[in-house]
Enzyme design. Structure first.
Site, PDB file in Angstrom:
ATOM      1  CD  GLU A 241      -2.498  -1.311   2.695  1.00 46.75           C
ATOM      2  OE1 GLU A 241      -2.474  -0.318   3.436  1.00 46.75           O
ATOM      3  OE2 GLU A 241      -3.035  -2.388   3.000  1.00 46.75           O
TER       4      GLU A 241
ATOM      5  CG  LEU B  74      -5.362   0.437   1.192  1.00 47.46           C
ATOM      6  CD1 LEU B  74      -5.009   0.878  -0.222  1.00 47.46           C
ATOM      7  CD2 LEU B  74      -6.024   1.571   1.938  1.00 47.46           C
TER       8      LEU B  74
ATOM      9  CD  GLU C 223      -3.581  -4.894   5.360  1.00 51.13           C
ATOM     10  OE1 GLU C 223      -3.235  -3.702   5.213  1.00 51.13           O
ATOM     11  OE2 GLU C 223      -4.775  -5.240   5.445  1.00 51.13           O
TER      12      GLU C 223
ATOM     13  CD  GLN D 167       0.033   2.094   4.876  1.00 53.59           C
ATOM     14  OE1 GLN D 167      -1.032   2.306   5.435  1.00 53.59           O
ATOM     15  NE2 GLN D 167       0.236   2.408   3.611  1.00 53.59           N
TER      16      GLN D 167
ATOM     17  CE1 TYR E 142      -3.646  -0.481  10.329  1.00 57.82           C
ATOM     18  CE2 TYR E 142      -2.627   0.133   8.256  1.00 57.82           C
ATOM     19  CZ  TYR E 142      -3.302   0.478   9.412  1.00 57.82           C
ATOM     20  OH  TYR E 142      -3.646   1.786   9.623  1.00 57.82           O
TER      21      TYR E 142
ATOM     22  CG  HIS F  98      -0.935   4.228  13.397  1.00 58.08           C
ATOM     23  ND1 HIS F  98      -2.153   4.743  13.759  1.00 58.08           N
ATOM     24  CD2 HIS F  98      -0.994   4.001  12.066  1.00 58.08           C
ATOM     25  CE1 HIS F  98      -2.928   4.827  12.682  1.00 58.08           C
ATOM     26  NE2 HIS F  98      -2.254   4.383  11.654  1.00 58.08           N
TER      27      HIS F  98
END
Length: 728
Positions: free
Chosen positions: A413, A442, A444, A466, A470, A515
Site C-alpha cells: 500500500e 488495501l 493485506e 504498512q 494490519y 500504529h
C-alpha cells in the site's frame, strides 16, 4: 449414504438396469469417446480410493477420510485444462488428480493418494507429512486445508505469469497458462475468498492480465450447514469483469463442455472467470460424520440419483461405447487394482524421526546465502559520504537489491508514487519502473497472496505491510500458506518472500494501537519463519540483504520488522550527537541469520534486547557505567531463530542477565529468551522487564504500558543488589 459398501451396492444395481443401444455412437458434443473413457476411469479410481481409504482406516493404517465421492465431475475440469496449467485444489479433487495424471502420463495417482492416506514416507509430494494433492510433474501445488486460504496465492500465480515475461524473468508456468483454483460452496463465503476474488477483479478492471479460473464445487453443504439455494450464483453470477459459467457437475457432457468454455475464455482473454459446478456429496463430510443427524433420507436419495459415476456410465452405455457388463467389469478391474495398491500402502514406512519431519521446513545454507548476499551491486555513496538513518539505509538497500536481482519486485500500500507512509520506497518506482515497484489495493491478504504466488512462479517478492497491526487480519497467509509450502512439498515448491513490516511502539505524535503495535507472538509461533529485527542503520541494510539472499537461495520466508520510532532517529545519548547514525555498509557485508551483536565488554551485567530496546538499553548502560557498573548490551537482531549461542556466551560472561523486551510480558520475545537460557543450562541470575499485557493507547498514556528507561534502570539495580555474583 451411510457407507462405501452401500454406495457400491447402489451403483451396481443401477448399472445393471441400464441397456445398451443397438448401434454405437459418439458421446457427442465436446466429449469424444477417448475423453469420455479417460474421464470415467479417473472417476472410478477416485471412487474406489475413497473406499480403500476407509478400509485402511479400519486396518489401523488410514489417517484421512475426507473423500471425493460425489465430486468426481471435477475430472471433466481436469481434462478441459492442460497438464501444465497450475492447479490449487479443493480437498475433494481426487478425480481431478487422477484425470490429470492420465493426461500427463507416468504418474500413478492412486498410489500417490493412498500413500498419503497411510502417511507413508514414500508419498511423492508431502512425504508422509499430510494427505495433500500435489505433484510438480502435474503442476498441482499442494494445499493443506483449503478453507479458501489458497485463493490469494492463486491470484498471485495468475498475476505473475505476464509480469515475469514483462521483466524477462524465468516463469514456472507457460506463457498462456490458466491457473485453476477450486473450493467448496461454504468456503466461497469466507472473507479470504471474497478478498481474493475481489483483488482478481480489481486487477482485471485495470487491464492487468489475470488468467485465473475460480471453481466452486457446490454440493450444497458446509459440513452440516446447508448453503442457501441459488446463493453462489447470486453472489458471483453478475460481477464484471468476472465471467460466470455454470453447469451440472454430475453431468459429464455438460461439465466438460462448460469447463472447456470457461478455460478457453480465461486462456484467450487473460481475465478471471468463475466456474460454478453443481455437485453432490456422498459418505458425509469425513469418516466420523454421521449425515443421518442432519439430512433426510429423501435428500440422500435425491443425491444418489445424480451420482456422477452413474451419469458417466449411463452416457457410455447410451452411446454404445460400453455395455452395462463392460461398465461393471471396468469398475471391478479398477477396484481390484486400487485395493491391491491399498494393501501395499499398509506396509509403507512412516516418517520415523522429528528431524526427518522438520527437515523441509527451513533449509539453511548460510555459506550460499552469504555468497549470494555479497554478490549484490555496490550502492552509490551518500551525499558527502555522510552516515545514514535506518530509513535511509533501507531505501538504499532496496535500490541496491533491485539492481542486483532483476526478478525482484517491491509492492504494498502506497509504496509506489508516494514512496510509502514513511518515505522508505521514495524514488524507487521512478528509478525501476512501475512493473517492479507498485501500489496494491488495501488488503493485506491480497498483498501476501500476491507475494506467495509471485515467489512460487519465479519472482522474488519484497512486500510491505504498512503497520504490524494490519498484519493480524492476514497472518494465516504466512502461517498456513507461506510457511507450510516447503513442508508439504519436501521443498519441491517454495515461495521465497521478504515481508517488510513497520511496527513496535514509541512512535510519537501519531500512535494508538494500530500504529504502535508490539504483538509478535503469532509470528514467533510459525515454524521456519525468519524474524529479522534490526535497530541500527548498518544492521538494517546488512540484514535486509541477508533476507533477500536467503529467499533466493533457500526459499526462506522472512518477516523484516522495522522500528518506526527509529526510522529517522539520529541521536543516542545527547541531542545532536548523531550517535545513532551509521555508515551504509558495503555490499560485501551481511548478517548471518541467527547472529547477535554485542556492544561493550562489561563484566557486571548483560542487557539482552532488540528493536527500540537497544536504544533504551545503551542509554541505561551509559548511566550505569557512570555508577561503576560495567555492562554489555546484546542486540538479538534475529527473533527467530534466536541467536542462542551468542546469547549464552554473553550471559555467561557476567552471570547476570536483564532482558529488555518492548513486546508484551505474555507471549513476548523475553519468554523465548529466558527459556533458551534455562534450556542451555545457564545458572546465573535472570530478570526481565517487558511491556504491559495491554493494547497501546493513544497519546502520552502509551508510555504507561511501554518499557521505559526508568523501568530498565530500576530492574538492573534490583538484579545487581539481589545477592553475590552468581554462577556463570
Amino acid at each position: 449414504m451411510s457407507s462405501a459398501e452401500d454406495l457400491d451396492r447402489h451403483f451396481r444395481e443401477a448399472v445393471s438396469g441400464l441397456r445398451s443401444p443397438d448401434h454405437a455412437a459418439s458421446p457427442g458434443g465436446a466429449l469424444d469417446t477417448r475423453t469420455a473413457l479417460d474421464l470415467f476411469d479417473a472417476q472410478l479410481e477416485s471412487r474406489h480410493t475413497d473406499a480403500a481409504a476407509r478400509w485402511m482406516q479400519q486396518q489401523g493404517r488410514g489417517y484421512y477420510t475426507i473423500g471425493s465421492s460425489g465430486h468426481e465431475g471435477n475430472a471433466a475440469l481436469a481434462l478441459a485444462l492442460r497438464p501444465t496449467d497450475p492447479a490449487l485444489l479443493h480437498y475433494r479433487s481426487g478425480a481431478f488428480y487422477c484425470a490429470r495424471a492420465r493426461q500427463a502420463g507416468g504418474v500413478d495417482a492412486v498410489r500417490d493418494m493412498l500413500l498419503g492416506v497411510a502417511a507413508g514416507a514414500e508419498e511423492p509430494i508431502a512425504g508422509g507429512r499430510h494427505k495433500v494433492y500435489g505433484r510438480r510433474e502435474l503442476a498441482v501445488i499442494p494445499q493443506t486445508s483449503t478453507i479458501s486460504s489458497h485463493l490469494p496465492r492463486a491470484v498471485g500465480v495468475a498475476w505473475s505469469i505476464a509480469r515475469a515475461k514483462r521483466l524477462g524473468a524465468e516463469c514456472a508456468w507457460p506463457e498462456d497458462a490458466v491457473v485453476c483454483c477450486s473450493f467448496g460452496d461454504a468456503s466461497v463465503n469466507h472473507s479470504t475468498a471474497a478478498g481474493a476474488i475481489s483483488s482478481a477483479c480489481h486487477a482485471a478492471y485495470q487491464g492487468l492480465p489475470m488468467p485465473v479460473l475460480f471453481v466452486c464445487e457446490d454440493n450444497g453443504l458446509g459440513i452440516s450447514v446447508p448453503t442457501p439455494h441459488d446463493w453462489v450464483r447470486r453472489a458471483y453470477g453478475d460481477r464484471p469483469p468476472l465471467a460466470y459459467f455454470a453447469a451440472d457437475g454430475c453431468d459429464p457432457s455438460a461439465a466438460f463442455a462448460t469447463a472447456s468454455e470457461a478455460v478457453a475464455h480465461v486462456r484467450k482473454h487473460r481475465q478471471p472467470a468463475f466456474l460454478h459446478l453443481s455437485m453432490v456429496r456422498f459418505l458425509g463430510h469425513a469418516g466420523s460424520d454421521a449425515e443421518a443427524a442432519y439430512r433426510l433420507p429423501s435428500e440422500v436419495a435425491a443425491d444418489l440419483r445424480r451420482d456422477p459415476l452413474l451419469a458417466t456410465a449411463r452416457l457410455l452405455t447410451a452411446t454404445g461405447v460400453l455395455t452395462e457388463e463392460q461398465v461393471l467389469d471396468r469398475y471391478d478391474e479398477v477396484g481390484g487394482r486400487v485395493f491391491a495398491i491399498a494393501k501395499e500402502a499398509l506396509d509403507s514406512e512412516p516418517l520415523t524421526t522429528a528431524a526427518e519431519i522438520a527437515a523441509p521446513i527451513a533449509p539453511r545454507r548460510p555459506d550460499l546465502v552469504g555468497a549470494a548476499a555479497r554478490r549484490t551491486s555496490e550502492p552509490p555513496a551518500g551525499p558527502g559520504g555522510e552516515p545514514v538513518t535506518v530509513a535511509q539505509a533501507i531505501t538504499r538497500t532496496l535500490a541496491d537489491l533491485l539492481d542486483s536481482y532483476p526478478e525482484m519486485v517491491v509492492f504494498g500500500e502506497d509504496v509506489g508514487r508516494k514512496g510509502g507512509v514513511y518515505g522508505l520506497t521514495r524514488g524507487l518506482q521512478r528509478r525501476f519502473g512501475s512493473a517492479r515497484v507498485f501500489d496494491t489495493l488495501l488488503d493485506e491478504q491480497a498483498i501476501l497472496g500476491l507475494a506467495l504466488g509471485a515467489g512460487l512462479s519465479g519472482l522474488l517478492p519484497v512486500a510491505e505491510i504498512q503497520y504490524l497491526a494490519y498484519l493480524h487480519n492476514a497472518e494465516d497467509q504466512l502461517r498456513g500458506e507461506a510457511a507450510t509450502l516447503q513442508f508439504f512439498s519436501q521443498g519441491q515448491y517454495r515461495n521465497p518472500l521478504v515481508v517488510r513490516i513497520a511496527g513496535y511502539g514509541y512512535q510519537r505524535g501519531f500512535g494508538g494501537h494500530f500504529h504502535n503495535d508490539n504483538a509478535l507472538g503469532v509470528l514467533r509461533d510459525i515454524p521456519g519463519l525468519v524474524i529479522a529485527s534490526p535497530s541500527r542503520p548498518d544492521d538494517a541494510a546488512a540484514m535486509l540483504r541477508t533476507c533477500v539472499a536467503a529467499g533466493k537461495v533457500d526459499g526462506t520466508v522472512s518477516a523484516f520488522l522495522e522500528p518506526i520510532a527509529l526510522y529517522h532517529t539520529r541521536d543516542l545519548y545527547t541531542e545532536g550527537d548523531n550517535a545513532w547514525l551509521a555508515a551504509h555498509p558495503p555490499s560485501t557485508e551481511h548478517v548471518p541469520i541467527g547472529q547477535a551483536r554485542t556492544y561493550g565488554a562489561g563484566a557486571d551485567l548483560t542487557l539482552v534486547t532488540f528493536g527500540n530496546g537497544l536504544h533504551i538499553s545503551l542509554r541505561v548502560a551509559r548511566r550505569l557505567e557512570r555508577q561503576g557498573i560495567a555492562c554489555r548490551v546484546v542486540d538479538l537482531r534475529w527473533l527467530a531463530p534466536l541467536p542462542v549461542e551468542d546469547l549464552l556466551r554473553e550471559a555467561r560472561a557476567t552471570g547476570r542477565v536483564l532482558v529488555v523486551d518492548e513486546t508484551r510480558r505474555t507471549g513476548g520475545v523475553s519468554e523465548g529468551v529466558v527459556t533458551a537460557l534455562v534450556d542451555a543450562g545457564f545458572t546465573g541470575a535472570i530478570r526481565r522487564v517487558a511491556g504491559v499485557d495491554s493494547f497501546i493507547p493513544l497519546g502520552e498514556a502509551a508510555q504507561l504500558v511501554l518499557v521505559s528507561e526508568a523501568d530498565v534502570e530500576r530492574a538492573a539495580g534490583e538484579l545487581l543488589s539481589a545477592g553475590p555474583h552468581p554462577h556463570r
